[in-house]
Design an enzyme around this catalytic site. Structure first.
Site, PDB file in Angstrom:
ATOM      1  N   ARG A  38       0.512  18.022   2.034  1.00  0.00           N
ATOM      2  CA  ARG A  38       1.219  18.507   3.223  1.00  0.00           C
ATOM      3  C   ARG A  38       2.568  17.835   3.405  1.00  0.00           C
ATOM      4  O   ARG A  38       3.443  18.377   4.071  1.00  0.00           O
ATOM      5  CB  ARG A  38       0.355  18.334   4.476  1.00  0.00           C
ATOM      6  CG  ARG A  38      -0.780  19.333   4.521  1.00  0.00           C
ATOM      7  CD  ARG A  38      -1.495  19.381   5.859  1.00  0.00           C
ATOM      8  NE  ARG A  38      -2.796  20.020   5.649  1.00  0.00           N
ATOM      9  CZ  ARG A  38      -3.952  19.528   6.026  1.00  0.00           C
ATOM     10  NH1 ARG A  38      -4.002  18.363   6.653  1.00  0.00           N
ATOM     11  NH2 ARG A  38      -5.073  20.172   5.788  1.00  0.00           N
TER      12      ARG A  38
ATOM     13  N   GLY B 179      -2.678  13.812   6.911  1.00  0.00           N
ATOM     14  CA  GLY B 179      -3.634  13.133   6.055  1.00  0.00           C
ATOM     15  C   GLY B 179      -3.477  13.513   4.594  1.00  0.00           C
ATOM     16  O   GLY B 179      -3.543  12.666   3.701  1.00  0.00           O
TER      17      GLY B 179
ATOM     18  N   ARG C 293       1.131  12.289  14.194  1.00  0.00           N
ATOM     19  CA  ARG C 293       0.039  12.706  13.313  1.00  0.00           C
ATOM     20  C   ARG C 293      -0.005  14.217  13.280  1.00  0.00           C
ATOM     21  O   ARG C 293      -0.017  14.887  14.316  1.00  0.00           O
ATOM     22  CB  ARG C 293      -1.292  12.133  13.809  1.00  0.00           C
ATOM     23  CG  ARG C 293      -2.492  12.798  13.134  1.00  0.00           C
ATOM     24  CD  ARG C 293      -3.781  12.016  13.266  1.00  0.00           C
ATOM     25  NE  ARG C 293      -4.949  12.881  13.164  1.00  0.00           N
ATOM     26  CZ  ARG C 293      -5.327  13.550  12.087  1.00  0.00           C
ATOM     27  NH1 ARG C 293      -4.591  13.487  10.982  1.00  0.00           N
ATOM     28  NH2 ARG C 293      -6.408  14.298  12.085  1.00  0.00           N
TER      29      ARG C 293
ATOM     30  N   ASP D  57     -12.423  24.221  12.342  1.00  0.00           N
ATOM     31  CA  ASP D  57     -13.815  24.622  12.550  1.00  0.00           C
ATOM     32  C   ASP D  57     -14.113  24.637  14.038  1.00  0.00           C
ATOM     33  O   ASP D  57     -13.503  23.919  14.824  1.00  0.00           O
ATOM     34  CB  ASP D  57     -14.797  23.713  11.795  1.00  0.00           C
ATOM     35  CG  ASP D  57     -14.864  22.299  12.336  1.00  0.00           C
ATOM     36  OD1 ASP D  57     -15.598  22.069  13.305  1.00  0.00           O
ATOM     37  OD2 ASP D  57     -14.178  21.423  11.777  1.00  0.00           O
TER      38      ASP D  57
ATOM     39  N   ARG E  59      -1.271   5.300  -3.919  1.00  0.00           N
ATOM     40  CA  ARG E  59      -2.600   5.538  -3.351  1.00  0.00           C
ATOM     41  C   ARG E  59      -2.594   6.869  -2.606  1.00  0.00           C
ATOM     42  O   ARG E  59      -2.174   7.883  -3.154  1.00  0.00           O
ATOM     43  CB  ARG E  59      -3.021   4.360  -2.460  1.00  0.00           C
ATOM     44  CG  ARG E  59      -3.009   3.006  -3.183  1.00  0.00           C
ATOM     45  CD  ARG E  59      -3.285   1.873  -2.234  1.00  0.00           C
ATOM     46  NE  ARG E  59      -3.188   0.602  -2.919  1.00  0.00           N
ATOM     47  CZ  ARG E  59      -4.161  -0.298  -2.994  1.00  0.00           C
ATOM     48  NH1 ARG E  59      -5.321  -0.056  -2.419  1.00  0.00           N
ATOM     49  NH2 ARG E  59      -3.974  -1.436  -3.627  1.00  0.00           N
TER      50      ARG E  59
ATOM     51  N   GLY F  38      -2.406  16.842  11.759  1.00  0.00           N
ATOM     52  CA  GLY F  38      -3.697  16.908  11.094  1.00  0.00           C
ATOM     53  C   GLY F  38      -4.507  18.133  11.452  1.00  0.00           C
ATOM     54  O   GLY F  38      -4.003  19.105  12.027  1.00  0.00           O
TER      55      GLY F  38
ATOM     56  N   HIS G 297       0.808  -1.221   0.000  1.00  0.00           N
ATOM     57  CA  HIS G 297       0.000   0.000   0.000  1.00  0.00           C
ATOM     58  C   HIS G 297       0.846   1.277   0.000  1.00  0.00           C
ATOM     59  O   HIS G 297       0.598   2.181  -0.797  1.00  0.00           O
ATOM     60  CB  HIS G 297      -0.951   0.017   1.203  1.00  0.00           C
ATOM     61  CG  HIS G 297      -1.937  -1.099   1.200  1.00  0.00           C
ATOM     62  ND1 HIS G 297      -1.690  -2.301   1.828  1.00  0.00           N
ATOM     63  CD2 HIS G 297      -3.145  -1.209   0.615  1.00  0.00           C
ATOM     64  CE1 HIS G 297      -2.727  -3.108   1.652  1.00  0.00           C
ATOM     65  NE2 HIS G 297      -3.618  -2.474   0.912  1.00  0.00           N
TER      66      HIS G 297
ATOM     67  N   MET H 283     -10.430  12.240  12.965  1.00  0.00           N
ATOM     68  CA  MET H 283     -10.869  10.948  12.445  1.00  0.00           C
ATOM     69  C   MET H 283      -9.797   9.862  12.527  1.00  0.00           C
ATOM     70  O   MET H 283     -10.050   8.743  12.082  1.00  0.00           O
ATOM     71  CB  MET H 283     -11.319  11.107  10.984  1.00  0.00           C
ATOM     72  CG  MET H 283     -12.477  12.065  10.790  1.00  0.00           C
ATOM     73  SD  MET H 283     -12.944  12.295   9.050  1.00  0.00           S
ATOM     74  CE  MET H 283     -13.623  10.672   8.658  1.00  0.00           C
ATOM     75  N   GLU H 284      -8.638  10.170  13.093  1.00  0.00           N
ATOM     76  CA  GLU H 284      -7.520   9.240  12.987  1.00  0.00           C
ATOM     77  C   GLU H 284      -6.781   8.917  14.277  1.00  0.00           C
ATOM     78  O   GLU H 284      -6.111   7.881  14.366  1.00  0.00           O
ATOM     79  CB  GLU H 284      -6.492   9.785  11.976  1.00  0.00           C
ATOM     80  CG  GLU H 284      -6.966   9.872  10.550  1.00  0.00           C
ATOM     81  CD  GLU H 284      -7.709  11.156  10.206  1.00  0.00           C
ATOM     82  OE1 GLU H 284      -8.290  11.250   9.117  1.00  0.00           O
ATOM     83  OE2 GLU H 284      -7.714  12.075  11.061  1.00  0.00           O
TER      84      GLU H 284
END
Length: 255
Positions: free
Chosen positions: A28, A24, A89, A216, A46, A91, A8, A192-193
């Site tokens: 970036r 994500g 991460r 947001d 991918r 994000g 992957h 979400m991660e």
């Protein structure tokens, strides 16, 4: 070499550093690479786009994960096989507390497991916790940059728009009550991660953390397009956090 590449992420042994920034968005990774010495693109397979360079002579990579827990978990599994031991991460998030505004940084100490990928690994009783030394490095980097930041628990979910605009969803009342519950519990933000990253990394005896840029605010109903300069500063803070981790690791190794 082709047969050695991970299915992957598209990477082969020797192409990725032990320290990895994990945004994500594939775009970036290119932006992060500007803060690494001698960085070059080594794979784009991918949703996984990878650049590798160095920080103070130590190999560091930036690899995108795409959105959501499944691709994060697959990436962690394959990248760990290639020698990655530290994941940060990098994000974005939605603020859940009134005092968290667009452009603020949120540093996760742990994550509520409201998304399903980690359930394939262990029951929900298993906690999703960030590595303490990564949290500390992120706090130090944000303080050094003089940027507003918040430290605490985040909540990881599978659905973005049910969180963002619950009133147009079939389970509007239930969603609003759930959001209110987590706000009352002091949860700082939603992404979400993070819970997947923390659980899978912990099970593989790896080190993981999360630093987020708020895009947001609670009940705003929209995602704000961040000023590019804000994103650039955020990415610089993220790279500085890894730089601090490397320095701390090297100092510990000399003791």
């Amino acid at each position: 070499m082709a047969e050695e590449r991970k299915y992957h992420v598209g990477l082969a042994p020797g192409e990725v550093g032990g320290y990895l920034l994990y945004p994500g968005d594939p775009a970036r990774t290119k932006a992060i690479a500007r803060s690494l010495d001698g960085a070059g693109e080594v794979a784009f397979s991918r949703e996984y786009r990878t650049f590798t360079g160095t920080i103070d002579g130590t190999a560091v990579s930036a690899c995108s994960s795409g959105m959501g827990g499944p691709s994060v978990a697959i990436g962690v599994e394959e990248l760990a096989d290639l020698g990655v031991h530290t994941f940060l991460r990098v994000g974005t998030c939605g603020g859940l507390q009134p005092g968290i505004h667009v452009g603020d940084i949120v540093i996760a100490t742990g994550a509520v497991r409201s998304e399903g990928t980690p359930d394939a690994y262990v029951p929900r009783d298993y906690p999703a916790i960030a590595a303490h030394d990564i949290v500390a490095a992120c706090v130090e980097a944000a303080e050094a940059a003089g940027l507003r930041h918040h430290v605490g628990i985040v909540r990881s979910v599978d659905g973005l728009y049910p969180e963002l605009d619950p009133d147009r969803m079939p389970r509007a009342t239930e969603l609003r009550e759930e959001l209110a519950l987590w706000r009352r519990a002091g949860v700082k933000a939603s992404d979400m991660e993070s819970s997947t990253l923390f659980v899978v990394s912990s099970l593989l005896a790896l080190r993981a953390g999360t630093i987020l840029l708020c895009v947001d605010e609670v009940e705003s109903g929209q995602i704000d397009h961040i000023d590019p300069s804000q994103m650039d500063r955020f990415l610089e803070v993220s790279v500085d956090a890894v730089r601090r981790l490397i320095a701390r690791d090297h100092a510990a190794a000399r003791q």
